[in-house]
Every structure is written in structure tokens, then in C-alpha cells.
Design an enzyme around this catalytic site. Structure first.
Site, PDB file in Angstrom:
ATOM      1  N   ASP A 288     -30.489 -16.497 -30.358  1.00 53.55           N
ATOM      2  CA  ASP A 288     -30.428 -15.298 -31.198  1.00 53.55           C
ATOM      3  C   ASP A 288     -31.133 -14.212 -30.372  1.00 53.55           C
ATOM      4  O   ASP A 288     -31.230 -14.334 -29.141  1.00 53.55           O
ATOM      5  CB  ASP A 288     -31.125 -15.533 -32.558  1.00 53.55           C
ATOM      6  CG  ASP A 288     -30.874 -14.400 -33.564  1.00 53.55           C
ATOM      7  OD1 ASP A 288     -29.761 -14.297 -34.084  1.00 53.55           O
ATOM      8  OD2 ASP A 288     -31.789 -13.593 -33.812  1.00 53.55           O
TER       9      ASP A 288
ATOM     10  N   LYS B  46     -32.806 -21.324 -39.642  1.00 51.82           N
ATOM     11  CA  LYS B  46     -33.121 -20.292 -38.643  1.00 51.82           C
ATOM     12  C   LYS B  46     -34.555 -20.521 -38.183  1.00 51.82           C
ATOM     13  O   LYS B  46     -35.373 -21.042 -38.937  1.00 51.82           O
ATOM     14  CB  LYS B  46     -33.004 -18.890 -39.262  1.00 51.82           C
ATOM     15  CG  LYS B  46     -32.847 -17.781 -38.252  1.00 51.82           C
ATOM     16  CD  LYS B  46     -31.419 -17.621 -37.767  1.00 51.82           C
ATOM     17  CE  LYS B  46     -31.304 -16.628 -36.657  1.00 51.82           C
ATOM     18  NZ  LYS B  46     -29.905 -16.308 -36.339  1.00 51.82           N
TER      19      LYS B  46
HETATM   20  P1  NDP Z   1     -30.029 -10.047 -27.707  1.00 51.90           P
HETATM   21  O1  NDP Z   1     -31.468 -10.359 -27.594  1.00 51.90           O
HETATM   22  O2  NDP Z   1     -29.098 -10.523 -26.664  1.00 51.90           O
HETATM   23  O3  NDP Z   1     -29.828  -8.462 -27.851  1.00 51.90           O
HETATM   24  C1  NDP Z   1     -30.459  -7.751 -28.872  1.00 51.90           C
HETATM   25  C2  NDP Z   1     -30.159  -6.282 -28.666  1.00 51.90           C
HETATM   26  O4  NDP Z   1     -30.594  -5.579 -29.831  1.00 51.90           O
HETATM   27  C3  NDP Z   1     -30.908  -5.685 -27.500  1.00 51.90           C
HETATM   28  O5  NDP Z   1     -30.163  -4.646 -26.958  1.00 51.90           O
HETATM   29  C4  NDP Z   1     -32.185  -5.185 -28.170  1.00 51.90           C
HETATM   30  O6  NDP Z   1     -32.837  -4.134 -27.465  1.00 51.90           O
HETATM   31  C5  NDP Z   1     -31.639  -4.670 -29.467  1.00 51.90           C
HETATM   32  N1  NDP Z   1     -32.702  -4.690 -30.476  1.00 51.90           N
HETATM   33  C6  NDP Z   1     -33.460  -5.760 -30.846  1.00 51.90           C
HETATM   34  N2  NDP Z   1     -34.363  -5.387 -31.750  1.00 51.90           N
HETATM   35  C7  NDP Z   1     -34.167  -4.074 -31.952  1.00 51.90           C
HETATM   36  C8  NDP Z   1     -34.790  -3.106 -32.787  1.00 51.90           C
HETATM   37  N3  NDP Z   1     -35.819  -3.438 -33.587  1.00 51.90           N
HETATM   38  N4  NDP Z   1     -34.306  -1.837 -32.759  1.00 51.90           N
HETATM   39  C9  NDP Z   1     -33.282  -1.502 -31.944  1.00 51.90           C
HETATM   40  N5  NDP Z   1     -32.667  -2.360 -31.120  1.00 51.90           N
HETATM   41  C10 NDP Z   1     -33.099  -3.626 -31.132  1.00 51.90           C
HETATM   42  O7  NDP Z   1     -29.591 -10.588 -29.161  1.00 51.90           O
HETATM   43  P2  NDP Z   1     -28.122 -10.886 -29.707  1.00 51.90           P
HETATM   44  O8  NDP Z   1     -27.144  -9.946 -29.107  1.00 51.90           O
HETATM   45  O9  NDP Z   1     -27.887 -12.340 -29.618  1.00 51.90           O
HETATM   46  O10 NDP Z   1     -28.305 -10.563 -31.269  1.00 51.90           O
HETATM   47  C11 NDP Z   1     -28.045  -9.274 -31.820  1.00 51.90           C
HETATM   48  C12 NDP Z   1     -27.810  -9.397 -33.313  1.00 51.90           C
HETATM   49  O11 NDP Z   1     -26.697 -10.264 -33.566  1.00 51.90           O
HETATM   50  C13 NDP Z   1     -28.968  -9.992 -34.125  1.00 51.90           C
HETATM   51  O12 NDP Z   1     -28.980  -9.410 -35.401  1.00 51.90           O
HETATM   52  C14 NDP Z   1     -28.576 -11.451 -34.240  1.00 51.90           C
HETATM   53  O13 NDP Z   1     -29.204 -12.081 -35.342  1.00 51.90           O
HETATM   54  C15 NDP Z   1     -27.081 -11.316 -34.435  1.00 51.90           C
HETATM   55  N6  NDP Z   1     -26.286 -12.504 -34.151  1.00 51.90           N
HETATM   56  C16 NDP Z   1     -26.335 -13.106 -32.926  1.00 51.90           C
HETATM   57  C17 NDP Z   1     -25.543 -14.202 -32.670  1.00 51.90           C
HETATM   58  C18 NDP Z   1     -25.466 -14.828 -31.324  1.00 51.90           C
HETATM   59  O14 NDP Z   1     -24.604 -15.684 -31.140  1.00 51.90           O
HETATM   60  N7  NDP Z   1     -26.290 -14.456 -30.359  1.00 51.90           N
HETATM   61  C19 NDP Z   1     -24.704 -14.803 -33.732  1.00 51.90           C
HETATM   62  C20 NDP Z   1     -24.665 -14.031 -34.959  1.00 51.90           C
HETATM   63  C21 NDP Z   1     -25.458 -12.949 -35.145  1.00 51.90           C
HETATM   64  P3  NDP Z   1     -34.248  -4.410 -26.777  1.00 51.90           P
HETATM   65  O15 NDP Z   1     -33.930  -5.111 -25.511  1.00 51.90           O
HETATM   66  O16 NDP Z   1     -34.851  -3.066 -26.581  1.00 51.90           O
HETATM   67  O17 NDP Z   1     -35.046  -5.266 -27.744  1.00 51.90           O
END
Ligand code: NDP
Length: 451
Positions: A170, A130
Site C-alpha cells: 500500500d 489492513k
Molecule cells: P505509493 O506509496 O506508491 O504512492 C502514494 C502517492 O500518494 C505518492 O505520490 C505520495 O506522495 C502521495 N501521498 C501519500 N500521502 C499523501 C498525502 N497525505 N497528501 C498528498 N499526497 C500523498 O502508494 P500507492 O500508489 O500504492 O497508493 C495510493 C492510494 O491507492 C492509497 O490510498 C492506497 O490505499 C490506494 N490503493 C493502493 C493499492 C495498491 O495496489 N497499491 C490498491 C488499492 C488502493 P509522497 O511521496 O509525497 O508521500
């Protein structure tokens, strides 16, 4: 045996905490796995003698580097870059890159540790890694994001490669950022290879990779529901987050007949009691992915919805909850509220979104509860499929990728049943995923000697 296992965990964790101070997320992730594995380890002299878990919890390599770059005003900004190359027993290191202000060594190590087990569960040949940076892309111009990505890769390029370490997206890293990083990597290496996944469709990306984590999550949840003779049809679903995983989880759950009523970001959540249907979701995708707006703008467009600033969605009544934002976004108190409101299935799209206290509540109440390392593995699995397509210089159709994704998620569910079914028939998916993921890595490490 139970006392012996507990003692093993405490001794092991004391060493982990002493050796990795100030890394609470890493401790949390390691403890969860150690608790699941301890009964097996204390019963197996080979695992103890060869110190397999001790080795798995020590990254093979950690790279930390300076990322200097010039913003649009011509000022120098300095961020910190990370790549944790956790475990290569099963294949090249594989795992996403996160750009978020909160990124630090603890978060990188917990994610890389989880990734090792998740990648093993997919059965594809991928080790765990990662990376990321404390760079916050919010409010930055495309030019600034590009400058940052180019500086980040100018150091990282020497540590990655299609047979060494294959990054992906991510939080904060989507198609735009992968494009900029791939471009700089290609320029520095002078080669066009599948070193990144999540690439654009016209230049090596796989169909369905953007959708894969959210879709895979719903395929996994479908299997869980089926163990109780249920489906998504007619169920009320809470989704947190509004990024890549949340959007596609909401999309697939809706396609499967559910009503998704919430989405969120780090500023608050929206509740739409009429449901976030395909048309509304198309608007959310435009808002978040193209205009890079905030979820609160949803209520300007759809007055049926309400916005709750500074809150999380877990107080809304539902059948199924899909946390898809970030780590530790659902605590013990919120878990109790979910259960009291009748929620009976929680499947994680994010990595480690439930705190240990929340997990305790889910297990004590015998909910269907899936940890992210099992239920969100569809993203990395499809990255694995992208790597295969790149190596073979071919492109599979969306139907082919979807069928493979579906069968991988069903297979992971089967592994969880095998290792997680308890005497009373309850499936402890945490135990199932941890043991199932560990077994393959442990066997490979034992076969490969003391490396
Ligand atoms: P994105 O950046 O596309 O979206 C993240 C979302 O989570 C946004 O809506 C963001 O809001 C919100 N968020 C981030 N940090 C916080 C926080 N501290 N408190 C509340 N909301 C928060 O990321 P992904 O959708 O790709 O990833 C989301 C999760 O899924 C993560 O845990 C990631 O590790 C996991 N994941 C992702 C994969 C992928 O293929 N993309 C694969 C497997 C797991 P804001 O815009 O306000 O920050």
C-alpha cells in the site's frame, strides 16, 4: 421508511462514535456504508436481529505492537505496528500494509473496513484486513528499510499465514518492502508459501500485480464511460499521486487515448498541458521508484510543465479526474471547482480520497462517480489471482491475468449497476458498491452463526 432509515443510521453511528472515540476516518467510512444500507436493514428483520452491520463494524481482531530497530547511526528507533483483521467471513484476511507517518488506528480500521466490501465485490474468496506502521520510509537507506521490515515481521509473522491473513503493499510499501518482509517471514516460519502478495516475479509474484490497481481503475472507468456512450479517447485526465496506482492509471489512460496532464505528491503537483506520454511516464517511474525523488523534478526535465508547490491538481480543467494519492485529498470546494470546469467523471484509485462533502457535490451534479472500493479493487483482485497461482504452483501469462482482471472489473461494474441504478436511470455507484459488497458478506455471516 426514510425516517426510519435515517433514525437507524443516527442510532448506529452514535454507538460507533462512542465505542471508537477519536477515529474520524473510521467513522466516515462506516457512516457512508450505513447510509447506503439503512433502507435494506430496516426492511429486513433478520439483518437487524442478527446484528450483521454491527458485527461487520467491529474488527474480529486488532493487533498493535512495538517495532524497535537500529538506524544507520546505531540509534534505537521505535515505531508502532498495526494489523486489523476485520472480517474473515469470505476467506483469509486480505489487505495491504501501509508505511506512512500518518498511520494510526483510525486509518487502519477505515482501510480494513473498506477492504472487506471491496474484496467481496471481486467475488474471490478473501476476507478483509489492513496493517501498517507510522514508520516513514522517505529518506531512509535500503539498510534501514530492511531493518525496520525485519523487526515489523518478527512480531507480525505469528499472526499471518497463507490460510489466515495475507498482506500486500500500500502507501510506502512496494516491491522492495514486500521482499524484505517476505524474506523475514520465510526465515522465521521456515516455509515458502504465498503469505504475501506483490512478490517479485521470480519468486512467486504474479505478472501484472504492480500494474493491476491503476489498470483496473481505467477498465472500471471505461465501463462507466460506456454507459454514456463515451471512451477515454481524446479526454483530458487529472491524476493525483505519483506512486504505484497513479503511475499505472496514467499509463493505461494514455494507452486508451486520453491525455493525462497532472501528477502530484504530498509537496505539490505538476501540470503538463502537452500530456504525460509514455516516454515521460517512463522517466516518472525511474524518478519515483528507483531514485525515490520528488515530482517537482519533472519540470527540470520537461520545461513544458509547471510545478505548483503545496497545491493539489483539482483546479485544472478536465473531463475525467482520477484521485490516486490518499484519503480525503479532494474536498467539497475542490469538487465544485472540478464540476464548474466541466469534469463529468471521477473514479477513485486511492481509498476514500473524496470527502463526504465532495461526494455530495458529485452525486448532486449526477457525475459518473466511482468510490475506491469498487474502482480500485483490481489490485486486490490480482492479489487474489497471485494467491491462486501460488496454491496451484503455476504462473499465468500477462494476457491471462489481464483478461481475468478485465472481466473482474466489468463484473464489479455490473454489480454497481444492479444495486445502484436509481429510478431516473442515474447510477449511484456508492450505493451499488456498498450494497453489492455487503450482501455476500452478510449472507456468509448469517450462515456461519454468531461468531
Ligand atoms: P505509493 O506509496 O506508491 O504512492 C502514494 C502517492 O500518494 C505518492 O505520490 C505520495 O506522495 C502521495 N501521498 C501519500 N500521502 C499523501 C498525502 N497525505 N497528501 C498528498 N499526497 C500523498 O502508494 P500507492 O500508489 O500504492 O497508493 C495510493 C492510494 O491507492 C492509497 O490510498 C492506497 O490505499 C490506494 N490503493 C493502493 C493499492 C495498491 O495496489 N497499491 C490498491 C488499492 C488502493 P509522497 O511521496 O509525497 O508521500
Amino acid at each position: 421508511m426514510e425516517t426510519q432509515a435515517k433514525q437507524y443510521v443516527e442510532n448506529f453511528m452514535a454507538q460507533i462514535v462512542a465505542k471508537n472515540p477519536n477515529e474520524p476516518e473510521f467513522h466516515q467510512a462506516v457512516r457512508e456504508v450505513a447510509e447506503s444500507l439503512a433502507p435494506y436493514i430496516v426492511a429486513d428483520p433478520a439483518l437487524q436481529k442478527l446484528k450483521v452491520l454491527e458485527r461487520i463494524a467491529e474488527p474480529e481482531r486488532v493487533i498493535i505492537f512495538r517495532v524497535p530497530w537500529l538506524n544507520d547511526r546505531g540509534e534505537i528507533e521505535i515505531n508502532r505496528g498495526f494489523r486489523v483483521q476485520m472480517n474473515s467471513a469470505l476467506g483469509p484476511y486480505k489487505g495491504g500494509i501501509r508505511f506512512h507517518a500518518s498511520v494510526n488506528l483510525s486509518i487502519m480500521k477505515f482501510l480494513a473496513f473498506e477492504q472487506t466490501f471491496k474484496n467481496s465485490l471481486t467475488t474471490l474468496p478473501m476476507g478483509g484486513g489492513k496493517g501498517g506502521s507510522d514508520f516513514n520510509p522517505k529518506g531512509r537507506s535500503d539498510n534501514e528499510v530492511m531493518k525496520f521490515c525485519q523487526s515489523f515481521i518478527t512480531e507480525l509473522y505469528r499472526h499471518i499465514g497463507q490460510d489466515t491473513d495475507v498482506p500486500a503493499g500500500d502507501i510506502g510499501v512496494g516491491g522492495r518492502e514486500v521482499g524484505f518482509m517476505f524474506g523475514q517471514y520465510k526465515r522465521l516460519r521456515d516455509e515458502f508459501t504465498g503469505t504475501f502478495t506483490g512478490k517479485g516475479l521470480g519468486w512467486g509474484g504474479s505478472l501484472l500485480r504492480p500494474e493491476a490497481t491503476g489498470y483496473g481503475l481505467c477498465y472500471f472507468a471505461q465501463e462507466m464511460l460506456a454507459t454514456r456512450g463515451e471512451t477515454f479517447e481524446g479526454k483530458t485526465v487529472l491524476v493525483s499521486g505519483s506512486g504505484n496506482v497513479a503511475q499505472h492509471a496514467a499509463e493505461k489512460a494514455t494507452q486508451l487515448g486520453a491525455k493525462v496532464v497532472t501528477l502530484s505528491d504530498s509537496s505539490g503537483y505538476i501540470y503538463d498541458p502537452e500530456g504525460i506520454d509514455a516516454e515521460k511516464l517512463a522517466y516518472v517511474k525511474l524518478l519515483k521508484n528507483v531514485y525515490r525523488g520528488r515530482i517537482k523534478e519533472y519540470v527540470d526535465k520537461y520545461p513544458s510543465a509547471q510545478y505548483f508547490a503545496g497545491e493539489r491538481p483539482w483546479g485544472i480543467k478536465c473531463d475525467i479526474a482520477l484521485p490516486c494519492a490518499t484519503q480525503n485529498e479532494l474536498n467539497g470546494e475542490e469538487a465544485k471547482v472540478l464540476v464548474a470546469n466541466g469534469c463529468w467523471c471521477v473514479a477513485e484509485g486511492a481509498n476514500m480520497p473524496s470527502t463526504p462533502e465532495a461526494i455530495e457535490v458529485f452525486l448532486a451534479n449526477k457525475l459518473l462517480y466511482a468510490p475506491g472500493k469498487a474502482s480500485n479493487a483490481g489490485g486486490v483482485a490480482t492479489s487474489g489471482l497471485e494467491m491462486s497461482q501460488n496454491s496451484m504452483r503455476i504462473k499465468w501469462s500477462a494476457e491471462e491475468v489481464d483478461a481475468k482482471l478485465h472481466s473482474i472489473m466489468q463484473n464489479i461494474h455490473g454489480v454497481c449497476l444492479k444495486y445502484g441504478t436509481e429510478e431516473d436511470g442515474y447510477v449511484n455507484y456508492v450505493k451499488g458498491a456498498n450494497i453489492g459488497g455487503f450482501m455476500k458478506v452478510a449472507e456468509a455471516m448469517m450462515a456461519q452463526g454468531c461468531v
